[in-house]
Structures are given as structure tokens and as C-alpha cells.
Write an enzyme that holds these catalytic residues in place. Sequence first.
Site, PDB file in Angstrom:
ATOM      1  N   GLU A   1      -3.752  10.024   3.049  1.00  0.00           N
ATOM      2  CA  GLU A   1      -4.326  10.565   3.757  1.00  0.00           C
ATOM      3  C   GLU A   1      -4.877  11.790   4.820  1.00  0.00           C
ATOM      4  O   GLU A   1      -3.489  12.386   4.829  1.00  0.00           O
ATOM      5  CB  GLU A   1      -5.212   8.535   4.960  1.00  0.00           C
ATOM      6  CG  GLU A   1      -4.782   7.360   4.514  1.00  0.00           C
ATOM      7  CD  GLU A   1      -4.208   6.687   5.479  1.00  0.00           C
ATOM      8  OE1 GLU A   1      -5.206   5.867   5.664  1.00  0.00           O
ATOM      9  OE2 GLU A   1      -3.092   6.983   6.069  1.00  0.00           O
TER      10      GLU A   1
ATOM     11  N   GLU B   1       1.185  -1.098  -0.050  1.00  0.00           N
ATOM     12  CA  GLU B   1       0.003  -0.025  -0.096  1.00  0.00           C
ATOM     13  C   GLU B   1       0.916   1.709   0.289  1.00  0.00           C
ATOM     14  O   GLU B   1       2.071   1.783   0.779  1.00  0.00           O
ATOM     15  CB  GLU B   1      -0.869   0.055   1.609  1.00  0.00           C
ATOM     16  CG  GLU B   1      -1.875   1.165   1.432  1.00  0.00           C
ATOM     17  CD  GLU B   1      -2.233   1.579   3.051  1.00  0.00           C
ATOM     18  OE1 GLU B   1      -2.763   2.755   3.293  1.00  0.00           O
ATOM     19  OE2 GLU B   1      -2.577   0.208   3.203  1.00  0.00           O
TER      20      GLU B   1
END
Length: 322
Positions: free
Chosen positions: A115, A111
Site C-alpha cells: 500500500e 492477503e
Amino acid sequence: MAKSLFICSILLLLNSFLSFRSSATNLAYSTPFDRWFFKVFGDENIKSVHNGTVAKISLDQKTGSEFVSSDIFLHGYFSASIKLPRNQDTAGVVVAFFTMNQDIYSRNQDEATFEFLGNVKGKEWVVQTNIHGNTTIRNSTSKGREERYTLWFDPSADFHKYSILWTENHIIFYVDDVPIRLFMRTKAIGNYFITSPMYVYGSIRDGSDWATDGGKQKVDYKYAPFTAAFSELILLGCPADPIDLKPYCIDEDPWEKKVPTGLTRKDITQMRRFRHKFMTYSYCFDKERYPVTPPECFVDGREMEPPQNFDPVVFGGDPVEK
């Protein structure tokens, strides 16, 4: 004066990247949302507008929402112009733009994530980048490589560009074409670098248990719905077969010629300035989570001082699963 941290040494950067161009400005490779993305959940909260050039995703009391690319990629340049929710109070709200392969590899995940963490009234949004490489799902929070930053603009007032460059040897995060983080593949990292194909996602979720002040500030749904807008979505990379996951790059039209593949001297200077001024947290200085500093953190001894505005963070859970 505390020096900003970035993972690899300046000398290594110069030797590796000075031969490349890195201007990502005016790239004309936007992909239509309706053609290249699918809805994952919260279908009723995902709206394609302006002839498919903008996707609006919302969080309300019923659900958040998420979309995913139709293709899976092994390396590439992925970008989106995003306008964050402009509600009076956005505490607990998490907007994300990320690459991930958790749906394919049930035990381990790769990943690379932007965010955007909402905040209480009067406080600014916080940007977090994170990298998981060959990480077990159960232990993904403790093995995260989070960094957090403030920004020099209000990300809810207008669209701003957020980009992830992923190659065989490095990952670079950009904000408005300014590099803010470099993560290098080094011997110290071992098997914990991203090596498997990943999809590209966009989402908005309730992160009440971890996102704002370590989960102390929850989403206040009297301000709902919370809506983020994604535009100028760019997917440039080497697609992989969704079954056997083998890449099938187009040699006649390589994606590397269309995007930045490294850092110039100007880029390095910009990155150092950004990190010195705006970085507030790095996992490298979090002694509670990492009593022994991860070996990849310090290649250059001059970069062993914490950010000048270091803010300890309490992680209440795994950001990906909230």
C-alpha cells in the site's frame, strides 16, 4: 546502533535459501492488461493505454478504481511497475498492489499487500506492507502485520517495480528487486499463514479516515484527479480452479524456474540495510495494538530492537475496505 528487524533469523535464512537464485531482473513475463485483468469498480477511471501495456487508474470525487486478475493463484510471483500520482498534495490517497481472497471467503481473508500512502505537500509517500493469514474480516485491523517504510527515490517521478513472492513457506516483498521484507511460516504463526488461493489486484482509493497521520489529513479533491499507472504486470504462479479452488500447476513449465524463490547472501545484506535505514514502523513494536508481542516477531534475539526511526502509527480502519 539499533539493528533492523526482520522476522526470521539470519541463520535460518541461510540454511533455507542460499541454494536458490533471486535475481528478478529482466524478467520477460509481462501480461497484457486487457487480456488478464478485469475492472472491479470505477470503470470510467480505468484506462488501458499503449496497446494494453499500461493501465492508468484514477481517484476523483465520484469514485476510486480497482482491477483484478482473471486467474486465482495458489503461490506465485506477482509484480508491477507502478508510477504513483504526482499531485501537489496526495494526503489520504491510497494506491495498492495486493493479493487477496476476501471475495471467495466471506468470513476469513488471506492477503499480502503493498500500500502506498499519500502525504501532505512537501512530505514523501509512505510504503506499507501487510499480511493477513486466515484473519476474520471484523478483526482484520487489529490482526494486521503492517510495516511502513520510506524509499530512496521519489515513487511518483517514474515507474518502479514492486513484487510479491509467495511460496508454501515464506512471503518476500521486493522493491526494484531489492528484498525489503521476509515473512516465514513458523510454528509460532500456527494457522495464520496464507494458505488459500488469492487473486491479484491493483487499486486507488480514498483512505482519508486512516492513511495519512492516522486520518487527520483528508483527501483534498481540489487536486483531483489522482492517477497511478501500472505497467509490466507479471503473474507467474500456480492457477487454481475458481470453483473448487484446487491448483492445476503446469509441471512442464513450472513458474518456480522463472522467478526468484529465495534469498542469497547478497539479498540478505541488502534487506538488512534497507530495513535499518528506511523502516519506520513495525507491528512487532506497537505495544498499544499488541501489548503482548506476537510470537513470530523475534526468532533471533539480536533483532529485538526497534527501528531507529520508529514512528508510532494510528490505524483508523481496515485498509482493504477503504
